[in-house]
Design an enzyme around this catalytic site. Structure first.
Site, PDB file in Angstrom:
ATOM      1  N   SER A  78       0.909  -1.135  -0.207  1.00  0.00           N
ATOM      2  CA  SER A  78      -0.003   0.319  -0.182  1.00  0.00           C
ATOM      3  C   SER A  78       0.820   1.216   0.011  1.00  0.00           C
ATOM      4  CB  SER A  78      -0.878  -0.007   1.341  1.00  0.00           C
ATOM      5  OG  SER A  78      -1.596  -0.944   1.240  1.00  0.00           O
ATOM      6  N   HIS A 114     -10.697  -8.068  -5.413  1.00  0.00           N
ATOM      7  CA  HIS A 114     -10.471  -7.199  -4.011  1.00  0.00           C
ATOM      8  C   HIS A 114     -11.289  -7.514  -2.743  1.00  0.00           C
ATOM      9  CE1 HIS A 114      -7.639  -4.369  -5.528  1.00  0.00           C
ATOM     10  NE2 HIS A 114      -8.126  -4.681  -6.697  1.00  0.00           N
ATOM     11  N   GLY A 115     -10.809  -7.298  -1.698  1.00  0.00           N
ATOM     12  CA  GLY A 115     -11.806  -7.403  -0.688  1.00  0.00           C
ATOM     13  C   GLY A 115     -11.750  -8.873   0.040  1.00  0.00           C
ATOM     14  N   THR A 130      -6.629  -6.908   5.128  1.00  0.00           N
ATOM     15  CA  THR A 130      -7.246  -6.709   6.683  1.00  0.00           C
ATOM     16  C   THR A 130      -6.823  -7.793   7.548  1.00  0.00           C
ATOM     17  OG1 THR A 130      -8.889  -5.407   5.710  1.00  0.00           O
ATOM     18  CG2 THR A 130      -9.333  -6.189   7.871  1.00  0.00           C
ATOM     19  N   ASP A 142      -0.159  -1.677  -4.386  1.00  0.00           N
ATOM     20  CA  ASP A 142      -1.541  -1.687  -4.489  1.00  0.00           C
ATOM     21  C   ASP A 142      -2.385  -0.184  -4.896  1.00  0.00           C
ATOM     22  OD1 ASP A 142      -4.242  -3.010  -4.109  1.00  0.00           O
ATOM     23  OD2 ASP A 142      -4.113  -3.035  -1.954  1.00  0.00           O
ATOM     24  N   HIS A 143      -3.466  -0.313  -4.840  1.00  0.00           N
ATOM     25  CA  HIS A 143      -4.203   1.100  -5.178  1.00  0.00           C
ATOM     26  C   HIS A 143      -3.382   2.221  -5.165  1.00  0.00           C
ATOM     27  CE1 HIS A 143      -8.427  -0.887  -4.853  1.00  0.00           C
ATOM     28  NE2 HIS A 143      -7.683  -1.608  -4.038  1.00  0.00           N
TER      29      HIS A 143
HETATM   30  P1  13P Z   1      -9.084  -6.872   2.392  1.00  0.00           P
HETATM   31  O1  13P Z   1      -8.599  -5.869   3.293  1.00  0.00           O
HETATM   32  O2  13P Z   1     -10.577  -7.125   2.644  1.00  0.00           O
HETATM   33  O3  13P Z   1      -8.627  -8.328   2.739  1.00  0.00           O
HETATM   34  O4  13P Z   1      -8.983  -6.447   1.016  1.00  0.00           O
HETATM   35  C1  13P Z   1      -7.647  -6.269   0.327  1.00  0.00           C
HETATM   36  C2  13P Z   1      -7.619  -5.570  -1.021  1.00  0.00           C
HETATM   37  O5  13P Z   1      -8.502  -5.806  -1.814  1.00  0.00           O
HETATM   38  C3  13P Z   1      -6.400  -4.730  -1.274  1.00  0.00           C
HETATM   39  O6  13P Z   1      -6.703  -3.946  -2.562  1.00  0.00           O
END
Ligand code: 13P
Length: 293
Positions: free
Chosen positions: A50, A209-210, A234, A82-83
């Site tokens: 990140s 993602h997520g 996360t 990432d993003h």
């Molecule tokens: P989580 O934090 O929900 O695992 O998602 C991570 C993510 O998609 C990073 O871009």
């Protein structure tokens, strides 16, 4: 192995319908748990970072740690940003040795997101690194960006088709399909039909993602639907903190710091091993690297 580019690995993973884990690293201990976990499972791995983690440690230390760890194992590892909506950070990552980057223009109007993504695409093509680009709005918190539940927007199929036209060699495409960053409060409403429609017509691997908090069934359906890169951040952060605190709870009088770091490493690695199994990428290192006999 030397660091690899994630695009070719993801194409192979999508074709064989397994997911390559992409963990957001935190520090050297975390990068080590991620990469050594992959080595233990003979799995391909994406270590993603990140922007705020880069701002904390600096470009060079992160690139040096990940490159050194990757060179010590026999599985393909990609180093990914990432993003990121800041082109200057993207350029610095490329210069420092990242093998892929994400440009996140998803908060921009469609035409602007497309134009800016294409500009970054040209930059990455010239540099020989992979690009991830996003449309729609993925809910939740990632880095310093927060998208409220009611502001999350599924990607529009026609826009997806239009968006990728100018980027035929995109390493991975991230359309919002109903998943969200952070722990889920209720059940996510994943748009499997949209995912399948995108995969049927757009020959680019999809990023999920997520990943934190999705069930095995949800992972299975997303991977079967064409998601080849599965992001976990996360949960990894929680393991980092909890692994450390567990040592304090077990041995309140301990004054030596290294056992804390070991406890933290083991907690993170356990999760890495579990996720590799969940995504079906155990034993796929040679397949993903294209070196299978
Ligand atoms: P989580 O934090 O929900 O695992 O998602 C991570 C993510 O998609 C990073 O871009």
């Amino acid at each position: 192995m030397a660091l690899v580019s994630m695009g070719p690995m993801l194409k192979r993973a999508q074709a064989a319908r397994y997911g390559i884990a992409a963990f957001n690293m935190i520090d050297y201990n975390s990068a080590r748990a991620i990469i050594e976990g992959a080595a233990e499972k003979k799995a391909p791995m994406i270590v993603q970072v990140s922007v705020k983690t880069i701002k904390h440690w600096g470009f060079k230390p992160i690139a040096t740690w990940v490159r050194m760890l990757a060179e010590g194992v026999d599985v393909p590892v990609a180093l990914h940003l990432d993003h990121c909506s800041d082109v200057d950070v993207i350029a610095k990552c490329i210069e420092a040795g990242w093998t892929s980057v994400m440009f996140d223009g998803s908060s921009l109007p469609f035409a602007e997101n497309k134009a800016n993504s294409e500009a970054v695409y040209r930059m990455t093509e010239d540099a020989g690194v992979g690009l991830e680009a996003e449309i729609g709005a993925i809910g939740g918190v990632e880095d310093d960006k927060f998208v409220a539940e009611d502001a999350a927007i599924l990607a529009n199929y026609d826009e997806c088709v239009e968006f990728v036209k100018g980027m035929p060699n995109l390493a991975v495409f991230a359309p919002a399909i109903g998943t969200a960053h952070g722990f889920y409060k209720g059940q996510p409403k994943i748009a499997y039909d949209l995912l399948e429609k995108i995969t049927a017509t757009i020959p680019i691997p999809i990023a999920l993602h997520g990943g934190t908090g999705l069930s095995q069934e949800q992972f299975d359906r997303c991977i079967a639907g064409g998601c080849a890169k599965v992001n976990i951040s996360t949960m990894h952060k929680h393991r980092y903190i909890d692994g450390f605190l567990q040592v304090r709870a077990d041995k309140p009088k301990l004054e030596e710091p290294l056992p804390f770091i070991v406890g933290q490493y083991e907690a993170m690695k356990r999760d890495v091993l579990d996720m590799i199994d969940a995504f079906g990428s155990a034993g796929k290192a040679a397949h993903a690297a294209g070196t299978e006999a």
